[in-house]
Design a protein around this motif. Structure first.
Motif, PDB file in Angstrom:
ATOM      1  N   ILE A  28      18.783  25.325 -17.159  1.00 48.90           N
ATOM      2  CA  ILE A  28      19.769  26.389 -17.295  1.00 48.90           C
ATOM      3  C   ILE A  28      19.834  27.156 -15.982  1.00 48.90           C
ATOM      4  CG2 ILE A  28      20.446  28.460 -18.557  1.00 48.90           C
ATOM      5  CD1 ILE A  28      18.853  27.422 -20.946  1.00 48.90           C
ATOM      6  N   ASP A  46      33.554  24.541 -29.756  1.00 52.74           N
ATOM      7  CA  ASP A  46      33.555  25.959 -29.438  1.00 52.74           C
ATOM      8  C   ASP A  46      34.458  26.157 -28.231  1.00 52.74           C
ATOM      9  OD1 ASP A  46      33.153  28.581 -28.762  1.00 52.74           O
ATOM     10  OD2 ASP A  46      30.962  28.475 -28.690  1.00 52.74           O
ATOM     11  N   ARG A  49      33.652  27.649 -24.692  1.00 53.82           N
ATOM     12  CA  ARG A  49      32.710  27.014 -23.775  1.00 53.82           C
ATOM     13  C   ARG A  49      33.389  25.834 -23.068  1.00 53.82           C
ATOM     14  NH1 ARG A  49      27.145  25.809 -26.693  1.00 53.82           N
ATOM     15  NH2 ARG A  49      26.327  26.102 -24.572  1.00 53.82           N
ATOM     16  N   TRP A  59      27.562  19.840 -17.192  1.00 49.40           N
ATOM     17  CA  TRP A  59      27.054  21.125 -17.662  1.00 49.40           C
ATOM     18  C   TRP A  59      27.946  21.676 -18.767  1.00 49.40           C
ATOM     19  CZ3 TRP A  59      22.709  23.184 -14.997  1.00 49.40           C
ATOM     20  CH2 TRP A  59      22.345  22.452 -13.848  1.00 49.40           C
ATOM     21  N   THR A  61      28.960  25.534 -20.360  1.00 46.65           N
ATOM     22  CA  THR A  61      28.812  26.968 -20.135  1.00 46.65           C
ATOM     23  C   THR A  61      28.251  27.664 -21.372  1.00 46.65           C
ATOM     24  OG1 THR A  61      31.077  27.461 -20.861  1.00 46.65           O
ATOM     25  CG2 THR A  61      30.754  26.960 -18.525  1.00 46.65           C
ATOM     26  N   ASN A  62      27.536  28.764 -21.134  1.00 45.31           N
ATOM     27  CA  ASN A  62      26.950  29.571 -22.202  1.00 45.31           C
ATOM     28  C   ASN A  62      27.578  30.956 -22.213  1.00 45.31           C
ATOM     29  OD1 ASN A  62      24.996  27.518 -22.860  1.00 45.31           O
ATOM     30  ND2 ASN A  62      23.853  28.130 -21.035  1.00 45.31           N
ATOM     31  N   PRO A  63      27.529  31.657 -23.361  1.00 38.89           N
ATOM     32  CA  PRO A  63      28.154  32.981 -23.452  1.00 38.89           C
ATOM     33  C   PRO A  63      27.539  34.033 -22.532  1.00 38.89           C
ATOM     34  CG  PRO A  63      27.776  32.052 -25.638  1.00 38.89           C
ATOM     35  CD  PRO A  63      27.065  31.173 -24.664  1.00 38.89           C
ATOM     36  N   ASP A  64      26.314  33.788 -22.048  1.00 41.07           N
ATOM     37  CA  ASP A  64      25.637  34.796 -21.232  1.00 41.07           C
ATOM     38  C   ASP A  64      25.865  34.607 -19.738  1.00 41.07           C
ATOM     39  OD1 ASP A  64      24.179  32.513 -20.800  1.00 41.07           O
ATOM     40  OD2 ASP A  64      22.229  33.362 -21.345  1.00 41.07           O
ATOM     41  N   THR A  66      25.603  31.740 -18.043  1.00 46.11           N
ATOM     42  CA  THR A  66      24.820  30.641 -17.496  1.00 46.11           C
ATOM     43  C   THR A  66      25.456  29.321 -17.907  1.00 46.11           C
ATOM     44  OG1 THR A  66      23.360  30.492 -19.432  1.00 46.11           O
ATOM     45  CG2 THR A  66      22.711  32.015 -17.654  1.00 46.11           C
ATOM     46  N   ALA A  67      24.871  28.245 -17.431  1.00 49.17           N
ATOM     47  CA  ALA A  67      25.316  26.905 -17.818  1.00 49.17           C
ATOM     48  C   ALA A  67      24.092  26.035 -18.042  1.00 49.17           C
ATOM     49  CB  ALA A  67      26.219  26.294 -16.751  1.00 49.17           C
ATOM     50  N   THR A  68      24.160  25.169 -19.043  1.00 49.92           N
ATOM     51  CA  THR A  68      23.073  24.255 -19.365  1.00 49.92           C
ATOM     52  C   THR A  68      23.481  22.839 -18.994  1.00 49.92           C
ATOM     53  OG1 THR A  68      22.367  25.626 -21.231  1.00 49.92           O
ATOM     54  CG2 THR A  68      21.623  23.333 -21.214  1.00 49.92           C
ATOM     55  N   SER A 287      32.175  33.472 -19.182  1.00 48.87           N
ATOM     56  CA  SER A 287      31.668  32.730 -20.337  1.00 48.87           C
ATOM     57  C   SER A 287      30.997  33.670 -21.317  1.00 48.87           C
ATOM     58  CB  SER A 287      30.678  31.662 -19.862  1.00 48.87           C
ATOM     59  OG  SER A 287      29.629  32.238 -19.135  1.00 48.87           O
TER      60      SER A 287
END
Length: 287
Positions: A28, A46, A49, A59, A61-64, A66-68, A287
């Motif tokens: 992450i 979703d 994202r 990758w 994207t995450n709501p915070d 970041t990206a995983t 994101s």
């Protein structure tokens, strides 16, 4: 369970974990650290994202902010395109971490694992641009020196013709499986015979860097000096949408399948932009 059996079971589990090695934590990073973006897609599960195909894996994207990294490798993914008939499935090409070309890849588990399905013609190919037909998802187009087409979901390919000079991107029509668009240095081009012959698709002859189609029959393109353009297929009447990008150019674009007014784009600087009004105004993606 007896104490001996419990001890034996624990021992077996410990041995299995030792042989398998430690579990690898998900990678992450800050979204701003994901660079060299080669493709974008909206997560069908979703729509807030985004999937991002990059020089170092795929990758999400995450709501915070970041990206995983969801791919189980850090390959350079090019020609990244969703399968229009199967949510969470993708086609791609590109380069392995160790160098060379990947050929044509397919993922059916949200870009986590990938399987090579073909080398393409004169391959293994490296399709920098590839697209699946919304009309017939078995039809794919790719560009590797020549224009190639597959009619069996990427398993086999044939050369259809010579591409327009300096082609940067291509997109399969949402209305006709034999129609394909190209973004080139001399402007927007179209072929109505699966890539055998090409004609100008727009009267303004300026470099075009991106072209894409959506399932509802809207085609978008980016042209230097003209900005974002769109038309409704099969009409060739491209209309300006927005030209407020400064000196940045758009390379990739995706539409939220649940809301055609919500668009996402990637610039030549790997910046991600979002529009809530069909491309008229844009803001940095949050994101």
């Amino acid at each position: 369970m007896s104490a001996k059996k419990k001890l034996a079971t624990a021992a077996v589990s410990l041995i299995a974990m030792t042989l398998a090695g430690p579990a690898r934590a998900a990678e992450i990073v800050k979204l701003s650290e994901v660079s060299h973006l080669h493709g974008i897609a909206v997560d069908p599960g979703d729509p807030s994202r985004l999937y991002l195909a990059s020089h170092h894996g795929v990758w999400l994207t995450n709501p915070d902010g970041t990206a995983t990294r969801v791919s189980d490798n850090r390959h350079d993914y090019m020609g990244f395109t969703p399968n229009p008939a199967q949510p969470g499935a993708f086609f791609a090409s590109g380069h392995p971490e160790t160098g060379g070309n990947l050929g044509v890849l397919v993922s059916t588990d949200g870009a986590k694992t990938w399987k090579a399905v073909s080398k393409g013609v004169n391959g293994p190919v490296d399709f920098h641009s590839m697209d699946a037909s919304p009309v017939d998802p078995n039809v794919l187009y790719g560009h590797y020196g020549s224009v190639q087409v597959s009619r069996d979901a990427g398993k086999s390919w044939e050369v259809t013709g010579k591409p327009p000079a300096d082609m940067f991107d291509l997109a399969a029509s949402a209305k006709d499986a034999n129609t394909v668009y190209a973004a080139t240095r001399s402007g927007l081009m179209v072929s109505r015979d699966a890539g055998k012959t090409w004609q100008a698709a727009y009267m303004v002859a300026r470099p075009a860097t991106m072209v894409t189609t959506t399932r509802d029959g809207t085609a978008y393109a980016f042209q230097v000096g003209s900005g974002l353009l769109k038309t409704t297929e099969p009409s060739p009447a491209w209309q300006p949408v927005s030209n407020g990008f400064g000196d940045a150019v758009l390379l990739h674009l995706a539409m939220d399948p649940t809301n055609p007014q919500r668009l996402y784009a990637v610039t030549d600087r790997s910046a991600i932009l979002a529009s809530q009004d069909g491309g008229k105004t844009w803001k940095p993606f949050q994101s």
